[in-house]
Design an enzyme around this catalytic site. Structure first.
Site, PDB file in Angstrom:
ATOM      1  N   VAL A   1       1.265  -1.118   0.040  1.00 44.71           N
ATOM      2  CA  VAL A   1       0.257  -0.048  -0.135  1.00 44.71           C
ATOM      3  C   VAL A   1       0.780   1.211  -0.107  1.00 44.71           C
ATOM      4  O   VAL A   1       2.030   1.348   0.908  1.00 44.71           O
ATOM      5  CB  VAL A   1      -0.961   0.291   1.483  1.00 44.71           C
ATOM      6  CG1 VAL A   1      -1.647   1.368   1.159  1.00 44.71           C
ATOM      7  CG2 VAL A   1      -1.457  -1.810   1.135  1.00 44.71           C
ATOM      8  N   GLU A   2       0.534   2.147  -0.894  1.00 42.99           N
ATOM      9  CA  GLU A   2       1.507   3.099  -0.953  1.00 42.99           C
ATOM     10  C   GLU A   2       1.042   4.387  -1.038  1.00 42.99           C
ATOM     11  O   GLU A   2       1.559   5.894  -1.062  1.00 42.99           O
ATOM     12  CB  GLU A   2       2.104   3.449  -1.946  1.00 42.99           C
ATOM     13  CG  GLU A   2       3.210   1.669  -2.254  1.00 42.99           C
ATOM     14  CD  GLU A   2       4.680   1.941  -3.216  1.00 42.99           C
ATOM     15  OE1 GLU A   2       4.342   2.803  -3.796  1.00 42.99           O
ATOM     16  OE2 GLU A   2       5.188   0.400  -3.002  1.00 42.99           O
ATOM     17  N   ASP A   3       0.018   4.816  -0.694  1.00 39.41           N
ATOM     18  CA  ASP A   3      -0.813   5.667  -0.837  1.00 39.41           C
ATOM     19  C   ASP A   3      -0.636   6.755   0.053  1.00 39.41           C
ATOM     20  O   ASP A   3      -0.441   6.454   1.347  1.00 39.41           O
ATOM     21  CB  ASP A   3      -2.215   4.799  -0.064  1.00 39.41           C
ATOM     22  CG  ASP A   3      -3.106   4.506  -1.572  1.00 39.41           C
ATOM     23  OD1 ASP A   3      -3.705   4.842  -2.402  1.00 39.41           O
ATOM     24  OD2 ASP A   3      -2.736   3.530  -1.282  1.00 39.41           O
TER      25      ASP A   3
END
Ligand SMILES: *[C@@H]1O[C@H](CO)[C@@H](O)[C@H](O)[C@H]1NC(C)=O
Ligand SMILES: *[C@@H]1O[C@H](CO)[C@@H](O)[C@H](O)[C@H]1NC(C)=O
Ligand SMILES: *[C@@H]1O[C@H](CO)[C@@H](O)[C@H](O)[C@H]1NC(C)=O
Ligand SMILES: *[C@@H]1O[C@H](CO)[C@@H](O)[C@H](O)[C@H]1NC(C)=O
Length: 379
Positions: A134-136
């Site tokens: 997850v890179e949000d």
């Protein structure tokens, strides 16, 4: 911090109560491997890791150095049975790179369905677990959301380990825990909730805090050390940290009057990213094999390969087909080796590479040198 830990604990308890609905769908009857034990998750405890991120493994695995990889992370979907059986015959885990829509954190229905889908994917392909990517952004003002993400990882890990303790759940994180790219996650909680973290020691110029935008190294050693230290400062042990390195680099088009083949300073256009004016989004990523083909092409006008002694990495300038000056920032066997030495001296859990499809055939010296740099972690 304390507040976050309490939320995480509550989320954990709620999650564990929720997790009772997950069904095992494992079907060992249809094992496609010649040895049916290869359809079981790899039964090896904690070990030094070499995680190979793969984007086209089903087609490209003949080019992999399987002698040292311990975990193959598929970012291309279901792994073919040929690759799965081969990996398992060599004691290599196969896990799935996976993301999760941040907007659905806290939606228990969604979360249960999602975890069930991951269980189904892993079990139907006889794989070994998941690698969260997850890179949000989750900003500082949303610590409840970051706690819910930790809770998701904790529940997923709990569910998988309950089905089979040999399943592996890992989490990819930014090179530093200090809200890089707005990713103010609960890093300590994520480390506790999973088997280990993979620090992405690349794309480290996603936010350049400089007045003028300049081409810079993809994976500078000073930042690598600083980031690891910041993880240690949070109380995350070295045994839970894997260093992720690149088999790719960035090409930047140099702008302004100083753009020239022999100027090491390369000004680049201003492309903001998550609140910061200068970013590597001004450049484009090239695989090491493409970079090598530029280096080896005698028709391309270029500078000699130079060494950035601050970043500990090579670069060169060249003229592209439009007549523009470009600066190529990349890693080679030497710059990777320097970082592997750092990982060794910090006693990290291991190495990872994004991505192992960016090199050509293993029998070519240029490529085997890069694999050997990473493999030297195990010496
Ligand atoms: C929560 O997840 C369920 C199941 O996927 C979905 O139907 C529902 O719309 C989601 N709720 C919200 C508020 O997005
Ligand atoms: C949280 O912080 C981000 C980035 O600073 C900002 O864009 C956002 O509006 C803030 N949200 C709230 C609810 O304050
Ligand atoms: C970012 O760039 C804009 C436009 O050039 C400028 O007005 C602003 O001051 C810059 N911000 C920072 C933090 O340098
Ligand atoms: C490497 O292996 C490939 C495929 O097996 C072969 O075509 C090629 O000639 C080999 N190259 C070298 C340098 O041995």
């Amino acid at each position: 911090m304390k507040y976050l830990t309490i939320i995480t604990t509550i989320v954990l308890i709620v999650n564990v109560v929720h997790s009772s609905t997950i069904q095992s769908r494992v079907n060992t009857q249809s094992c496609p491997c010649s040895d049916s034990s290869w359809c079981e998750p790899i039964d090896i405890g904690e070990r030094p890791e070499f995680m190979g991120f793969s984007v086209s493994g089903n087609q490209n695995y003949a080019n992999y150095d399987f002698s040292k990889i311990t975990t193959l992370a598929s970012f291309f979907g279901p792994v073919s049975s040929d690759l799965l059986c081969l990996a398992h015959s060599k004691g290599i885990r196969v896990v799935y790179g996976t993301s999760y829509p941040v907007a659905q954190l806290g939606n228990w229905t969604f979360q249960e369905e999602w975890i069930q889908q991951q269980v189904d994917l892993v079990q139907s392909t006889y794989a070994d677990g998941l690698n969260f990517d997850v890179e949000d952004p989750i900003y500082q003002n949303s610590s409840d959301i970051s706690a819910l993400y930790t809770g998701l990882v904790a529940e997923t890990n709990y569910v998988f380990k309950k089905l089979n303790p040999n399943y592996q759940i890992t989490v990819d994180v930014a090179w530093s825990p200090n809200c890089i790219d707005g990713r103010c996650y609960d890093y300590q909680g994520l480390a506790q909730a999973s088997d280990y973290l993979v620090a992405m020691d690349y794309d480290m110029q996603s936010q350049m805090f400089t007045e003028t935008c300049l081409a810079a190294a993809n994976s500078p050693t000073a930042g690598v050390i600083q980031g690891m230290q910041a993880f240690f400062d949070l109380g995350i042990p070295a045994s839970k940290l894997v260093m992720g390195l690149p088999f790719y680099g960035y090409r930047y088009t140099c702008i302004g009057s100083s753009a020239s083949l022999n100027n090491p300073v390369c000004q680049i256009k201003l492309v903001p990213f998550r609140g910061v004016n200068c970013s590597d989004a001004a450049g484009s990523q090239l695989t090491y094999s493409t970079i090598l083909s530029i280096i080896q092409d005698p028709t391309i006008k270029k500078s000699s390969i130079q060494w950035d002694s601050i970043a500990n990495a090579p670069f060169f300038n060249y003229i592209d087909s439009n007549g523009l000056v470009n600066q190529m920032r990349f890693d080679n066997a030497q710059s990777l080796q320097d970082k592997v030495n750092i990982a060794q001296s910090l006693s990290l859990r291991g190495m990872a590479v994004w991505n192992i499809d960016q090199l050509g055939p293993l029998n070519q010296t240029e490529y085997s040198d890069l694999w050997n740099s990473i493999n030297s972690f195990f010496n």
